[in-house]
Design a protein around this motif. Structure first.
Motif, PDB file in Angstrom:
ATOM      1  N   GLY A  14       4.759  -1.475  -3.165  1.00 35.87           N
ATOM      2  CA  GLY A  14       3.366  -1.068  -3.050  1.00 35.87           C
ATOM      3  C   GLY A  14       3.168   0.113  -2.119  1.00 35.87           C
ATOM      4  O   GLY A  14       2.157   0.212  -1.413  1.00 35.87           O
ATOM      5  N   ILE A  15       4.143   1.026  -2.094  1.00 39.81           N
ATOM      6  CA  ILE A  15       4.088   2.195  -1.221  1.00 39.81           C
ATOM      7  C   ILE A  15       3.580   3.403  -2.009  1.00 39.81           C
ATOM      8  O   ILE A  15       3.906   3.589  -3.184  1.00 39.81           O
ATOM      9  N   ILE A  22      10.939   8.868   1.533  1.00 39.57           N
ATOM     10  CA  ILE A  22      11.285   8.515   2.917  1.00 39.57           C
ATOM     11  C   ILE A  22      11.780   7.067   2.967  1.00 39.57           C
ATOM     12  O   ILE A  22      12.788   6.764   3.629  1.00 39.57           O
ATOM     13  N   LEU A  23      11.057   6.185   2.282  1.00 40.07           N
ATOM     14  CA  LEU A  23      11.446   4.778   2.258  1.00 40.07           C
ATOM     15  C   LEU A  23      12.788   4.606   1.554  1.00 40.07           C
ATOM     16  O   LEU A  23      13.642   3.823   2.006  1.00 40.07           O
ATOM     17  N   PHE A  24      12.985   5.326   0.453  1.00 39.73           N
ATOM     18  CA  PHE A  24      14.249   5.256  -0.288  1.00 39.73           C
ATOM     19  C   PHE A  24      15.419   5.629   0.622  1.00 39.73           C
ATOM     20  O   PHE A  24      16.428   4.919   0.674  1.00 39.73           O
ATOM     21  N   LEU A  25      15.295   6.728   1.336  1.00 40.33           N
ATOM     22  CA  LEU A  25      16.370   7.190   2.213  1.00 40.33           C
ATOM     23  C   LEU A  25      16.602   6.222   3.373  1.00 40.33           C
ATOM     24  O   LEU A  25      17.750   5.986   3.777  1.00 40.33           O
ATOM     25  N   LEU A  81      12.499   2.143  -6.700  1.00 40.58           N
ATOM     26  CA  LEU A  81      11.774   3.151  -5.923  1.00 40.58           C
ATOM     27  C   LEU A  81      11.790   4.515  -6.613  1.00 40.58           C
ATOM     28  O   LEU A  81      10.879   5.326  -6.441  1.00 40.58           O
ATOM     29  N   MET A  82      12.833   4.748  -7.400  1.00 43.29           N
ATOM     30  CA  MET A  82      12.962   6.019  -8.111  1.00 43.29           C
ATOM     31  C   MET A  82      12.568   5.911  -9.581  1.00 43.29           C
ATOM     32  O   MET A  82      12.779   6.847 -10.358  1.00 43.29           O
ATOM     33  N   ILE A 272      11.805  -7.842   3.547  1.00 47.97           N
ATOM     34  CA  ILE A 272      12.475  -6.599   3.949  1.00 47.97           C
ATOM     35  C   ILE A 272      13.340  -6.866   5.173  1.00 47.97           C
ATOM     36  O   ILE A 272      14.461  -6.365   5.289  1.00 47.97           O
ATOM     37  N   MET A 273      12.817  -7.676   6.103  1.00 47.52           N
ATOM     38  CA  MET A 273      13.596  -8.062   7.274  1.00 47.52           C
ATOM     39  C   MET A 273      14.844  -8.841   6.851  1.00 47.52           C
ATOM     40  O   MET A 273      15.960  -8.585   7.322  1.00 47.52           O
TER      41      MET A 273
END
Length: 306
Positions: A14-15, A22-25, A81-82, A272-273
């Motif tokens: 949901g980004i 940025i999140l992908f990297l 993400l991509m 995610i954690m």
């Protein structure tokens, strides 16, 4: 088992598109650290005989679990993400659900075994090699894997048998139990009861066993008169306790509080954690807080520079 649905759609993280790269990297970097650092923990005892101890046998298992645990979720997350279409097949979804809970629950049981190992090492150092012999270590590790597999199988089988009537949109970035149950077009109260009671019992039991070991360790440390001896004893278990706190904190937050549709966003953050941050932190915490590992790393790099 359910065969009416062939594909689920994942909502992802949901980004906004501006932050996806940025999140992908960031996630890719964390995953690379997870693979490299945990592989290092698995390989380094081969070259240094002083690390071939029961503690490193359990660390080997933990490192392997962290790699599998993260790999069950992160590669698919990176692909999504991509990608515009975040789809996963029905059986792919069930496999992901099973693997995530298999490796995760195996890890929490292993934590109890590791805390017992630390108890024996600190309280009974002269009998350590006798008590924690090869057969005992293998039995404790095997028990962890069997319990983890059994726990995950209960949830994956019960979920796979549910009827899903659509829309087949999973409000998560991977197939977890709670978001899957909200898609079922039947009464899932039994599934939620099993989730809360079985997972809760496993989490509480292993947590209590872990804490019990540290209670006995604490009582023993009080008797140690020298501060140097106390610091040495603490250094052998402080890293383990840090990792346990991270893992159990997120597990209790996710699976032992009341389930509502509004809580799925919080579950996503906790996941995610679980899947990205903790597997990358575990080997770093152990290597930084453990003198033997730090010494081995220094020797390894000094050999390379000669």
């Amino acid at each position: 088992m359910n065969s009416s649905v062939s594909v689920f759609v994942l909502t992802g993280l949901g980004i906004k598109d501006d932050f996806q790269m940025i999140l992908f990297l960031s996630i890719l970097l964390s995953y690379i650290i997870t693979l490299a650092a945990n592989l290092f923990i698995m390989i380094i005892p081969i070259f240094y005989s002083n690390l071939q101890t029961p503690m490193y046998f359990f660390l080997y298992n933990l490192a392997f679990l962290d790699i599998c645990y993260s790999s069950a979720v992160v590669p698919k997350m990176l692909m999504d993400l991509m990608s515009q279409k975040k789809m996963i097949s029905f059986w792919g979804c069930m496999l992901q659900l099973h693997c995530f809970h298999f490796f995760g629950s195996t890890e929490v049981v292993l934590f109890s075994a590791m805390s017992y190992d630390r108890y024996v090492a600190i309280v009974h150092p002269l009998r350590y090699s006798t008590i924690m012999n090869y057969n005992v270590c293998c039995s404790l590790a095997l028990c962890s894997w069997v319990i983890g597999f059994s726990h995950a199988s209960i949830h994956s089988i019960m979920t796979a048998r549910l009827p899903f009537c659509g829309p087949y949109v999973v409000k998560h970035f991977f197939c977890d139990i709670k978001p899957m149950l909200y898609l079922a077009c039947t009464d899932v109260s039994l599934n939620f009861k099993v989730l809360n009671r079985v997972t809760g019992t496993l989490a509480i039991t292993t947590l209590m066993l872990t804490l019990l070991s540290y209670v006995f360790i604490s009582k023993f440390l009080i008797k140690i008169k020298t501060s140097q001896g106390r610091r040495k004893a603490l250094s052998t278990c402080s890293a383990h306790f840090t990792v346990v706190t991270l893992q159990y904190g997120t597990a209790i937050f996710t699976y032992m509080r009341p389930s509502t549709k509004d809580s799925l966003d919080q579950d996503r953050s906790a996941a995610i954690m679980f899947s990205v941050i903790t597997p990358a932190l575990n080997p770093i915490i152990y290597t930084l807080r453990n003198n033997d590992t730090r010494t081995a790393i220094k020797k390894l790099f000094s050999i390379r520079h000669e």
